[in-house]
Design a protein around this motif. Structure first.
Motif, mmCIF file in Angstrom:
data_model
loop_
_atom_site.group_PDB
_atom_site.id
_atom_site.type_symbol
_atom_site.label_atom_id
_atom_site.label_comp_id
_atom_site.label_asym_id
_atom_site.label_seq_id
_atom_site.Cartn_x
_atom_site.Cartn_y
_atom_site.Cartn_z
ATOM 1 N N PRO A 4 0.831 -1.210 0.000
ATOM 2 C CA PRO A 4 0.000 0.000 0.000
ATOM 3 C C PRO A 4 0.864 1.257 0.000
ATOM 4 C CG PRO A 4 0.054 -0.992 2.180
ATOM 5 C CD PRO A 4 0.780 -1.925 1.254
ATOM 6 N N ASP A 5 0.307 2.347 -0.544
ATOM 7 C CA ASP A 5 0.993 3.636 -0.503
ATOM 8 C C ASP A 5 0.970 4.142 0.939
ATOM 9 O OD1 ASP A 5 1.505 3.688 -3.213
ATOM 10 O OD2 ASP A 5 -0.373 4.711 -3.681
ATOM 11 N N LEU A 6 2.123 4.522 1.452
ATOM 12 C CA LEU A 6 2.221 5.015 2.816
ATOM 13 C C LEU A 6 2.363 6.530 2.815
ATOM 14 C CD1 LEU A 6 4.715 2.413 4.336
ATOM 15 C CD2 LEU A 6 2.229 2.339 4.320
ATOM 16 N N SER A 7 1.785 7.147 3.812
ATOM 17 C CA SER A 7 1.924 8.596 3.958
ATOM 18 C C SER A 7 2.123 8.918 5.440
ATOM 19 C CB SER A 7 0.699 9.317 3.406
ATOM 20 O OG SER A 7 -0.465 8.900 4.078
ATOM 21 N N PRO A 8 2.794 10.038 5.748
ATOM 22 C CA PRO A 8 3.006 10.404 7.146
ATOM 23 C C PRO A 8 1.672 10.762 7.805
ATOM 24 C CG PRO A 8 3.894 12.091 5.700
ATOM 25 C CD PRO A 8 3.394 10.980 4.834
ATOM 26 N N VAL A 9 1.387 10.127 8.934
ATOM 27 C CA VAL A 9 0.125 10.317 9.643
ATOM 28 C C VAL A 9 0.426 10.751 11.075
ATOM 29 C CG1 VAL A 9 -1.945 9.126 10.472
ATOM 30 C CG2 VAL A 9 -0.995 8.550 8.242
ATOM 31 N N PRO A 10 -0.226 11.819 11.566
ATOM 32 C CA PRO A 10 -0.038 12.205 12.958
ATOM 33 C C PRO A 10 -0.651 11.148 13.881
ATOM 34 C CG PRO A 10 -1.303 13.883 11.752
ATOM 35 C CD PRO A 10 -1.103 12.731 10.845
ATOM 36 N N ILE A 11 0.089 10.759 14.903
ATOM 37 C CA ILE A 11 -0.382 9.748 15.851
ATOM 38 C C ILE A 11 -0.105 10.203 17.276
ATOM 39 C CG2 ILE A 11 0.023 7.816 14.253
ATOM 40 C CD1 ILE A 11 2.480 7.148 16.167
ATOM 41 N N TRP A 12 -0.707 9.507 18.224
ATOM 42 C CA TRP A 12 -0.360 9.585 19.640
ATOM 43 C C TRP A 12 0.326 8.272 19.970
ATOM 44 C CZ3 TRP A 12 -0.774 13.758 22.653
ATOM 45 C CH2 TRP A 12 -1.661 14.761 22.293
ATOM 46 N N ARG A 13 1.484 8.330 20.645
ATOM 47 C CA ARG A 13 2.158 7.105 21.083
ATOM 48 C C ARG A 13 2.431 7.210 22.575
ATOM 49 N NH1 ARG A 13 7.346 8.119 22.153
ATOM 50 N NH2 ARG A 13 8.352 9.828 21.077
ATOM 51 N N CYS A 14 2.478 6.070 23.234
ATOM 52 C CA CYS A 14 2.702 6.018 24.677
ATOM 53 C C CYS A 14 4.102 6.524 25.004
ATOM 54 C CB CYS A 14 2.506 4.597 25.188
ATOM 55 S SG CYS A 14 2.579 4.490 26.989
ATOM 56 N N LYS A 15 4.215 7.286 26.104
ATOM 57 C CA LYS A 15 5.512 7.796 26.559
ATOM 58 C C LYS A 15 6.406 6.677 27.081
ATOM 59 C CE LYS A 15 4.085 12.400 28.072
ATOM 60 N NZ LYS A 15 3.976 13.285 29.244
ATOM 61 N N ASP A 16 5.803 5.613 27.602
ATOM 62 C CA ASP A 16 6.556 4.495 28.172
ATOM 63 C C ASP A 16 7.224 3.704 27.053
ATOM 64 O OD1 ASP A 16 7.543 2.246 29.469
ATOM 65 O OD2 ASP A 16 5.649 1.746 30.450
ATOM 66 N N LYS A 17 8.541 3.630 27.064
ATOM 67 C CA LYS A 17 9.294 2.931 26.003
ATOM 68 C C LYS A 17 8.957 1.439 25.939
ATOM 69 C CE LYS A 17 11.836 6.484 24.818
ATOM 70 N NZ LYS A 17 11.380 7.312 23.761
ATOM 71 N N GLY A 41 0.741 8.539 30.044
ATOM 72 C CA GLY A 41 0.629 9.679 29.146
ATOM 73 C C GLY A 41 1.014 9.307 27.726
ATOM 74 N N MET A 42 0.562 10.134 26.785
ATOM 75 C CA MET A 42 0.894 9.915 25.381
ATOM 76 C C MET A 42 1.467 11.195 24.794
ATOM 77 S SD MET A 42 -2.164 7.440 24.058
ATOM 78 C CE MET A 42 -1.149 6.542 22.883
ATOM 79 N N VAL A 43 2.281 11.057 23.747
ATOM 80 C CA VAL A 43 2.895 12.196 23.066
ATOM 81 C C VAL A 43 2.581 12.105 21.574
ATOM 82 C CG1 VAL A 43 4.761 12.522 24.719
ATOM 83 C CG2 VAL A 43 5.097 10.981 22.799
ATOM 84 N N LYS A 44 2.545 13.274 20.930
ATOM 85 C CA LYS A 44 2.308 13.311 19.484
ATOM 86 C C LYS A 44 3.546 12.840 18.748
ATOM 87 C CE LYS A 44 -1.207 16.846 19.142
ATOM 88 N NZ LYS A 44 -1.603 18.089 18.481
ATOM 89 N N SER A 45 3.328 12.166 17.634
ATOM 90 C CA SER A 45 4.415 11.666 16.812
ATOM 91 C C SER A 45 3.899 11.505 15.388
ATOM 92 C CB SER A 45 4.915 10.331 17.380
ATOM 93 O OG SER A 45 6.061 9.902 16.693
ATOM 94 N N ILE A 46 4.728 10.961 14.521
ATOM 95 C CA ILE A 46 4.365 10.701 13.116
ATOM 96 C C ILE A 46 4.704 9.241 12.807
ATOM 97 C CG2 ILE A 46 4.930 11.252 10.698
ATOM 98 C CD1 ILE A 46 3.489 13.528 11.972
ATOM 99 N N LYS A 47 3.834 8.583 12.060
ATOM 100 C CA LYS A 47 4.065 7.204 11.633
ATOM 101 C C LYS A 47 3.660 7.119 10.168
ATOM 102 C CE LYS A 47 3.198 2.658 13.599
ATOM 103 N NZ LYS A 47 4.127 2.446 14.673
#
Length: 61
Positions: A4-17, A41-47
């Protein structure tokens, strides 16, 4: 089957590694969500993800 074609998507990811939880920003239930797995808690990121297809808005021909 083609990839599939991938594109950068804003996400929330967990702060805990150690926690692998993440969610698409557009599907979050609040402006600053808590982790659904560890309740941390969660932080904004890109996937890079495939685009979502909204099947309800499709019109039949």
């Amino acid at each position: 089957m083609s990839k599939p074609d991938l594109s950068p998507v804003p996400i929330w990811r967990c702060k805990d590694k150690e926690c692998k939880a993440w969610m698409r920003e557009e599907l979050a239930t609040s402006p600053s969500p808590e982790c659904p797995l560890c309740k941390g808690g969660m932080v904004k990121s890109i996937k890079h993800l495939p685009k979502l297809v909204n099947k309800k808005s499709r019109k039949k021909s």
